[in-house]
Motif scaffolding. Structure first.
Motif, PDB file in Angstrom:
ATOM      1  N   LEU A   8       0.740  -1.223  -0.058  1.00 39.31           N
ATOM      2  CA  LEU A   8       0.027   0.075  -0.060  1.00 39.31           C
ATOM      3  C   LEU A   8       0.820   1.258  -0.037  1.00 39.31           C
ATOM      4  CD1 LEU A   8      -2.867  -1.008   2.529  1.00 39.31           C
ATOM      5  CD2 LEU A   8      -2.905  -0.727   0.077  1.00 39.31           C
ATOM      6  N   LEU A   9       2.500   1.014   0.303  1.00 39.69           N
ATOM      7  CA  LEU A   9       3.070   2.162   0.379  1.00 39.69           C
ATOM      8  C   LEU A   9       3.359   2.742  -1.062  1.00 39.69           C
ATOM      9  CD1 LEU A   9       5.670   1.240   3.116  1.00 39.69           C
ATOM     10  CD2 LEU A   9       3.772   2.902   3.269  1.00 39.69           C
ATOM     11  N   PRO A  10       3.508   4.357  -1.155  1.00 43.04           N
ATOM     12  CA  PRO A  10       3.964   4.712  -2.345  1.00 43.04           C
ATOM     13  C   PRO A  10       5.559   4.557  -2.566  1.00 43.04           C
ATOM     14  CG  PRO A  10       3.424   6.635  -0.979  1.00 43.04           C
ATOM     15  CD  PRO A  10       2.802   5.328  -0.171  1.00 43.04           C
ATOM     16  N   ASN A  11       5.938   4.521  -3.838  1.00 39.88           N
ATOM     17  CA  ASN A  11       7.258   4.126  -4.016  1.00 39.88           C
ATOM     18  C   ASN A  11       8.525   5.031  -3.057  1.00 39.88           C
ATOM     19  OD1 ASN A  11       6.592   2.314  -5.681  1.00 39.88           O
ATOM     20  ND2 ASN A  11       7.605   3.235  -7.696  1.00 39.88           N
ATOM     21  N   ALA A  12       7.917   6.322  -3.016  1.00 42.15           N
ATOM     22  CA  ALA A  12       8.952   7.224  -2.265  1.00 42.15           C
ATOM     23  C   ALA A  12       9.072   6.893  -0.698  1.00 42.15           C
ATOM     24  CB  ALA A  12       8.482   8.440  -2.442  1.00 42.15           C
ATOM     25  N   ALA A  13       7.865   6.548  -0.203  1.00 43.59           N
ATOM     26  CA  ALA A  13       7.809   5.953   1.048  1.00 43.59           C
ATOM     27  C   ALA A  13       8.510   4.680   1.377  1.00 43.59           C
ATOM     28  CB  ALA A  13       6.430   6.123   1.621  1.00 43.59           C
ATOM     29  N   GLY A  88       6.883 -11.120  -9.559  1.00 40.09           N
ATOM     30  CA  GLY A  88       6.222 -10.006 -10.574  1.00 40.09           C
ATOM     31  C   GLY A  88       5.564  -8.870  -9.669  1.00 40.09           C
ATOM     32  N   GLN A  89       5.744  -8.969  -8.404  1.00 37.27           N
ATOM     33  CA  GLN A  89       5.364  -7.820  -7.474  1.00 37.27           C
ATOM     34  C   GLN A  89       6.255  -7.540  -6.457  1.00 37.27           C
ATOM     35  OE1 GLN A  89       2.389 -10.135  -5.040  1.00 37.27           O
ATOM     36  NE2 GLN A  89       0.863 -10.031  -6.581  1.00 37.27           N
ATOM     37  N   ILE A  90       7.310  -6.515  -7.047  1.00 38.42           N
ATOM     38  CA  ILE A  90       8.651  -6.194  -6.588  1.00 38.42           C
ATOM     39  C   ILE A  90       8.393  -5.434  -5.483  1.00 38.42           C
ATOM     40  CG2 ILE A  90       8.893  -4.103  -8.223  1.00 38.42           C
ATOM     41  CD1 ILE A  90      11.453  -6.426  -6.735  1.00 38.42           C
ATOM     42  N   GLN A  91       7.329  -4.564  -5.471  1.00 40.68           N
ATOM     43  CA  GLN A  91       7.098  -3.614  -4.357  1.00 40.68           C
ATOM     44  C   GLN A  91       6.773  -4.624  -2.894  1.00 40.68           C
ATOM     45  OE1 GLN A  91       5.840  -3.066  -7.074  1.00 40.68           O
ATOM     46  NE2 GLN A  91       6.294  -0.903  -7.572  1.00 40.68           N
ATOM     47  N   THR A  92       6.119  -5.558  -3.147  1.00 44.61           N
ATOM     48  CA  THR A  92       5.746  -6.742  -2.124  1.00 44.61           C
ATOM     49  C   THR A  92       7.119  -7.083  -1.410  1.00 44.61           C
ATOM     50  OG1 THR A  92       3.854  -7.173  -2.899  1.00 44.61           O
ATOM     51  CG2 THR A  92       4.746  -8.757  -1.297  1.00 44.61           C
ATOM     52  N   THR A  93       8.276  -7.799  -2.548  1.00 44.57           N
ATOM     53  CA  THR A  93       9.542  -7.937  -1.831  1.00 44.57           C
ATOM     54  C   THR A  93      10.030  -6.827  -1.087  1.00 44.57           C
ATOM     55  OG1 THR A  93       9.540  -9.412  -3.840  1.00 44.57           O
ATOM     56  CG2 THR A  93      11.697  -8.952  -2.567  1.00 44.57           C
ATOM     57  N   VAL A  94      10.024  -5.608  -1.819  1.00 40.48           N
ATOM     58  CA  VAL A  94      10.890  -4.351  -1.061  1.00 40.48           C
ATOM     59  C   VAL A  94      10.157  -4.182   0.395  1.00 40.48           C
ATOM     60  CG1 VAL A  94      11.310  -2.112  -1.279  1.00 40.48           C
ATOM     61  CG2 VAL A  94      11.367  -3.509  -3.045  1.00 40.48           C
ATOM     62  N   GLU A  95       8.952  -4.061   0.312  1.00 35.57           N
ATOM     63  CA  GLU A  95       8.304  -3.859   1.765  1.00 35.57           C
ATOM     64  C   GLU A  95       8.558  -5.031   2.707  1.00 35.57           C
ATOM     65  OE1 GLU A  95       4.147  -2.927   1.434  1.00 35.57           O
ATOM     66  OE2 GLU A  95       3.959  -3.168   3.732  1.00 35.57           O
ATOM     67  N   ARG A  96       8.787  -6.322   2.309  1.00 39.63           N
ATOM     68  CA  ARG A  96       9.134  -7.353   3.243  1.00 39.63           C
ATOM     69  C   ARG A  96      10.586  -7.031   3.860  1.00 39.63           C
ATOM     70  NH1 ARG A  96      12.396 -11.563   2.095  1.00 39.63           N
ATOM     71  NH2 ARG A  96      12.019 -13.616   3.487  1.00 39.63           N
ATOM     72  N   LEU A  97      11.653  -6.502   2.929  1.00 33.67           N
ATOM     73  CA  LEU A  97      12.836  -6.373   3.386  1.00 33.67           C
ATOM     74  C   LEU A  97      12.839  -5.231   4.175  1.00 33.67           C
ATOM     75  CD1 LEU A  97      14.986  -7.260   0.056  1.00 33.67           C
ATOM     76  CD2 LEU A  97      14.499  -8.729   2.369  1.00 33.67           C
ATOM     77  N   ALA A  98      12.236  -4.094   3.526  1.00 36.36           N
ATOM     78  CA  ALA A  98      12.249  -2.791   4.005  1.00 36.36           C
ATOM     79  C   ALA A  98      11.946  -2.692   5.629  1.00 36.36           C
ATOM     80  CB  ALA A  98      11.609  -1.661   3.388  1.00 36.36           C
ATOM     81  N   THR A  99      10.665  -3.438   6.001  1.00 43.95           N
ATOM     82  CA  THR A  99       9.962  -3.252   7.206  1.00 43.95           C
ATOM     83  C   THR A  99      10.104  -4.435   8.059  1.00 43.95           C
ATOM     84  OG1 THR A  99       8.067  -4.249   6.137  1.00 43.95           O
ATOM     85  CG2 THR A  99       8.274  -1.887   6.010  1.00 43.95           C
ATOM     86  N   GLY A 100      11.006  -5.503   7.784  1.00 46.53           N
ATOM     87  CA  GLY A 100      11.225  -6.508   8.771  1.00 46.53           C
ATOM     88  C   GLY A 100      12.663  -6.512   8.990  1.00 46.53           C
ATOM     89  N   VAL A 101      12.979  -7.957   9.610  1.00 45.43           N
ATOM     90  CA  VAL A 101      14.530  -8.368   9.959  1.00 45.43           C
ATOM     91  C   VAL A 101      14.946  -9.407   9.292  1.00 45.43           C
ATOM     92  CG1 VAL A 101      14.013  -7.340  12.384  1.00 45.43           C
ATOM     93  CG2 VAL A 101      13.632  -9.791  11.601  1.00 45.43           C
ATOM     94  N   ARG A 102      14.286  -9.966   8.461  1.00 51.55           N
ATOM     95  CA  ARG A 102      14.378 -11.020   7.436  1.00 51.55           C
ATOM     96  C   ARG A 102      15.283 -10.742   6.431  1.00 51.55           C
ATOM     97  NH1 ARG A 102      11.269 -15.748   7.950  1.00 51.55           N
ATOM     98  NH2 ARG A 102      12.456 -16.310   6.192  1.00 51.55           N
ATOM     99  N   GLY A 103      15.909 -11.745   5.482  1.00 50.05           N
ATOM    100  CA  GLY A 103      16.704 -11.398   4.337  1.00 50.05           C
ATOM    101  C   GLY A 103      16.014 -12.428   3.278  1.00 50.05           C
ATOM    102  N   GLY A 104      17.120 -12.876   2.532  1.00 48.27           N
ATOM    103  CA  GLY A 104      16.546 -13.799   1.405  1.00 48.27           C
ATOM    104  C   GLY A 104      17.805 -14.188   0.613  1.00 48.27           C
TER     105      GLY A 104
END
Length: 575
Positions: A8-13, A88-104
């Motif tokens: 739900l976050l805009p790209n800048a946020a 195919g949902q790159i923002q989902t991957t980014v949000e997972r990394l940006a707001t969590g403690v896990r990696g991949g």
């Protein structure tokens, strides 16, 4: 209603949140997103800073492929279908990394990092790679890397490799960081994996050896040059391209390293910390400073929590990141094969080690030091005004005094030449009447032939842009090359030529980022074939198979004799 998994976050946020996880303050992160500093100019220091921050704060781990026991519950493996959908949902991957403690793994980390670089203005491309293992390159392509096209060069960044690359690596010449040196080599490959990244570790460094993570006999691997992987230098793949899907499916196979055992790896300033199913191991420099045996699942959970929490609890100081060689750490007593239930002496030793290491794990926004990027290694330390003043050999006894005043118009015009989106392709600069200043006397958009017509009869300076061109299979890739020109006509007096030579340092502070320095005495020095020979000699392993000095005028330069275009042998792309 928003579909599950969609950010739900805009790209800048989202970009600000990502930068916050990398250790930037809220104000620093917001400023970076607003300024888009990678849009032009010299982005290498910032790219290296971002890469090392990523390595020190976001772990490389494969827990999504395994059952992970938690107190009173368990995390089940993420299904392959969900992982493929997330590509195919790159923002989902980014949000997972940006707001969590896990990696991949690489197909999580590098596409997300490429997204961040693009939000900061970079021309970032994703490319496929084949990993080198057991003496040869693997048959399946199971890795992806990031290539960033700057105005003056292309750089590789790869924080998503198991034993990660901690610096932005140049395509030509060696690139050094705190623990290792990197270089590119070339090879023939029918699939197009023609550029090889090689690494040589410094003596004060240990190999992570992820494939055999518990085999301590491999600690000294990479003491000599070792290939890490080969990649396709011309790739520009989408986030959910079929090769990424195939690569992710391959590492999910039950026979793969990633499926065989779970692991977590996190970079430290002077080494790394890893957790396998058998042990936690902390390496700093060439010493193992901690080794803890995993006795049961509860012990593993506790150790995993330590690693995931390290970037949050242990900020790094400027001293830890100074470019000077650090003293070798002393191994702490009591850690050899200890279990999670510590004896009193072991516990005391553990607490001492924790106190000594409290400044390891995350990063200070003011100073990250990796060699090979200028005074202090760049990464914030080579910002304007930091560190010792540099005096050019031709600058005279007083460092502050310029040997020649160079007009700001020249700087502005050259920045246009360096900007690939600007049509300006050359500048020409002559001396003022009193000979005390250098002034812009010409610029143009029509390439080398037009530049030649601008040459006058007096000593002068200039520069122009041309392109190294690769025509391989159905692909055409153009990369800008910049040539610095010192014009000293044959008939000019020896006194004027000598005086001109003393000005070169000041002129090069303005006409920057060039691939070739050229002395031009007559028009023969600007012959295209002569220029090609000099440019090819100045490049590294990857040499273009042609050049353009004037728009749409391709001149063949098939250094390896592989053919051009559809007739090119051994190089192709599945783009």
């Amino acid at each position: 209603m928003v579909a599950m998994g969609v950010s739900l976050l805009p790209n800048a946020a989202l970009a600000v949140a990502y930068l916050r996880r990398l250790g930037y303050s809220a104000a620093e992160a917001a400023s970076l997103v607003e300024r888009q500093p990678l849009k032009g100019g010299n982005g290498k220091p910032l790219l290296s800073e971002l890469a090392i921050r990523h390595v020190l704060t976001i772990p490389f781990e494969n827990l999504e492929q395994h059952v992970v026991q938690l107190p009173g519950a368990s995390l089940q493996p993420t299904s392959l279908e969900e992982r493929l959908q997330r590509l195919g949902q790159i923002q989902t991957t980014v949000e997972r990394l940006a707001t969590g403690v896990r990696g991949g793994v690489c197909f999580d980390l590098n596409p997300a990092f490429a997204w961040l670089l693009r939000e900061l203005g970079a021309k970032a491309r994703l490319a496929m790679a084949v990993v080198h293992a057991n003496g040869d390159f693997m048959e399946d392509a199971t890795h992806c890397v990031i290539l960033v096209d700057l105005p003056s060069e292309t750089l590789l960044v790869d924080p998503g490799f198991g034993d990660p690359v901690r610096v932005a690596v140049a395509m030509e010449g060696p690139t050094q960081e705190r623990l290792a040196t990197y270089e590119m080599a070339s090879q023939e490959d029918a699939r197009g994996f023609t550029t090889v990244l090689r690494r040589k570790r410094d003596a004060d460094s240990m190999c992570l050896h992820l494939a055999q993570i518990d085999d301590s006999s491999l600690d000294t691997a990479e003491a000599d040059w070792q290939p890490l992987y080969a990649f396709r230098p011309d790739d520009d793949l989408s986030y959910d391209n079929q090769e990424f899907r195939d690569g992710l499916t391959s590492i999910r196979d039950t026979e793969s390293l990633f499926a065989a055992k779970k692991f977590i790896c996190l970079g430290l300033v002077k080494g790394y910390i890893t957790l396998s199913e058998k042990r936690l191991r902390r390496v700093e420099g060439s010493e193992v400073t901690e080794e803890v045996a995993v006795e049961d699942e509860g012990c593993w959970q506790s150790l995993a929590g330590r690693i995931f929490g390290l970037p949050l609890l242990s900020p790094v100081t400027a001293k830890d990141l100074s470019p000077a060689p650090a003293a070798k750490p002393t191994a702490s007593a009591g850690y050899g094969g200890a279990a999670c239930g510590f004896a009193p002496k072991t516990q005391a030793s553990r607490e001492t080690a924790t106190q000594n290491a409290k400044n390891l794990g995350t990063i200070d926004a003011k100073s990250i030091a990796v060699g090979g990027a200028g005074a202090g290694g760049g990464l914030g330390l080579n910002r304007p005004g930091f560190g010792p003043k540099v005096q050019h050999f031709s600058g005279g006894a007083t460092a502050q005094k310029k040997s020649i005043e160079v007009s700001e118009d020249i700087r502005s015009a050259w920045s246009k030449v360096m900007d690939d989106s600007d049509s300006t392709s050359w500048i020409y600069c002559s001396y003022s009447v009193d000979g005390k200043a250098l002034e812009l006397t010409g610029s143009g958009t029509s390439g080398l032939q037009e530049f030649k017509t601008a040459l006058g009869n007096s000593i002068a300076w200039g520069g122009f842009r041309c392109y190294g061109v690769d025509k391989r299979g159905g692909l055409v890739c153009k990369r800008p090359k910049f040539i610095f020109v010192q014009h000293k006509p044959e008939h000019a007096s020896a006194m004027k030529k000598a005086k001109q030579g003393s000005h070169k340092g000041d002129v090069k502070e303005v006409i920057t980022g060039t691939h070739l320095d050229l002395i031009v005495e007559n028009l023969d020095d600007l012959d295209e074939q002569s220029l090609i020979a000099k440019l090819q000699a100045a490049t590294g392993a990857h040499k273009p198979n042609g050049y353009e000095f004037d728009e749409d005028n391709f001149i063949e330069a098939d250094f390896y004799g592989l053919g051009i275009g559809k007739d090119c042998r051994g190089e192709g792309s599945k783009n």
